[in-house]
Design a protein around this motif. Structure first.
Motif, PDB file in Angstrom:
ATOM      1  N   PRO A   1       0.796  -1.236   0.000  1.00  0.00           N
ATOM      2  CA  PRO A   1       0.000   0.000   0.000  1.00  0.00           C
ATOM      3  C   PRO A   1       0.827   1.284   0.000  1.00  0.00           C
TER       4      PRO A   1
ATOM      5  N   VAL B   1      -3.185  -5.575  -3.694  1.00  0.00           N
ATOM      6  CA  VAL B   1      -2.439  -4.831  -2.685  1.00  0.00           C
ATOM      7  C   VAL B   1      -2.437  -5.653  -1.408  1.00  0.00           C
TER       8      VAL B   1
ATOM      9  N   GLY C   1      -6.474  -4.659  -0.631  1.00  0.00           N
ATOM     10  CA  GLY C   1      -7.094  -3.879  -1.686  1.00  0.00           C
ATOM     11  C   GLY C   1      -6.719  -4.369  -3.066  1.00  0.00           C
TER      12      GLY C   1
ATOM     13  N   LEU D   1      -5.902  -2.458  -7.051  1.00  0.00           N
ATOM     14  CA  LEU D   1      -5.702  -1.228  -7.802  1.00  0.00           C
ATOM     15  C   LEU D   1      -5.801  -1.571  -9.281  1.00  0.00           C
TER      16      LEU D   1
ATOM     17  N   ASP E   1      -8.838   2.864 -11.758  1.00  0.00           N
ATOM     18  CA  ASP E   1      -8.591   3.691 -10.576  1.00  0.00           C
ATOM     19  C   ASP E   1      -7.545   4.765 -10.894  1.00  0.00           C
TER      20      ASP E   1
ATOM     21  N   VAL F   1      -0.310   4.028  -3.337  1.00  0.00           N
ATOM     22  CA  VAL F   1      -1.295   3.034  -3.772  1.00  0.00           C
ATOM     23  C   VAL F   1      -2.508   3.032  -2.852  1.00  0.00           C
ATOM     24  N   GLU F   2      -2.279   3.114  -1.547  1.00  0.00           N
ATOM     25  CA  GLU F   2      -3.389   3.053  -0.588  1.00  0.00           C
ATOM     26  C   GLU F   2      -4.383   4.198  -0.758  1.00  0.00           C
TER      27      GLU F   2
ATOM     28  N   MET G   1      -6.401   2.725  -4.188  1.00  0.00           N
ATOM     29  CA  MET G   1      -6.897   1.350  -4.276  1.00  0.00           C
ATOM     30  C   MET G   1      -8.349   1.242  -3.792  1.00  0.00           C
ATOM     31  N   THR G   2      -8.997   0.180  -4.229  1.00  0.00           N
ATOM     32  CA  THR G   2     -10.319  -0.159  -3.731  1.00  0.00           C
ATOM     33  C   THR G   2     -10.103  -1.084  -2.538  1.00  0.00           C
TER      34      THR G   2
END
Length: 173
Positions: A50, A71, A80, A82, A86, A103-104, A107-108
């Motif tokens: 992340p 992730v 998560g 990505l 996104d 990334v965090e 990300m979903t």
């Protein structure tokens, strides 16, 4: 009446009938599972942590020629996913400032997963309804793979090609 014409006779009904479609061939697509796709595709899973940058994630997506990356936290837990979507959305919102973000941030975090024994039809329906193209595969709490709509389409095309070949061999002899 042409010379080759022969009227139907009682003995004609004794011949064994053949069919181009059977219950097995018609149900094979409906009975296919996520495990069938993973058996063909392999179970390699690409992931990132992340705190990595979007720039790093983009490099991995490019180099691996994939559309999404999982992730995982430092302990290896799935936290998560990505996707290219996104990243594109964030590029539109923060032009020129996206790649250094983490990334965090993009990300979903609520990741829908499936099991290897789930039907492909059910999984595809979930993906379509949720409007996402990638789904991690979990077995007994462990990440065992990732499938995409593209993987499923490829699996089905290969199966159709095989079925067509079998039909051709049946016809030709």
């Amino acid at each position: 009446m042409p010379a080759s014409y022969q009227p139907h006779t009682v003995g004609d009904d004794d011949q064994e009938r053949t069919m181009s479609q059977t219950v097995d061939t018609n149900l094979s697509a409906a009975e296919a599972t996520v495990r069938h796709v993973l058996d063909d595709k392999g179970d390699e899973v690409v992931w990132i942590q992340p705190q990595e940058t979007i720039g790093k994630a983009v490099e991995v997506l490019r180099d691996k020629r994939i559309g999404a990356i999982l992730v995982k936290d430092p302990q290896g837990a799935l936290v998560g996913i990505l996707s290219e979507r996104d990243i594109v959305r964030r590029l539109a919102d923060t032009p020129g400032r996206t790649l250094p973000q983490r990334v965090e941030e993009l990300m979903t975090p609520e990741v829908e997963t499936c099991s290897p024994d789930e039907s492909l039809v059910v999984v595809l329906r979930r993906m379509n309804d949720g409007r996402f193209r990638h789904m991690p595969v979990m077995e007994e709490g462990t990440l065992v793979g990732l499938i995409s709509i593209g993987d499923v389409v490829n699996y089905r095309l290969t199966a159709l090609e095989y079925e067509a070949l079998k039909l051709k061999q049946l016809i030709v002899g």
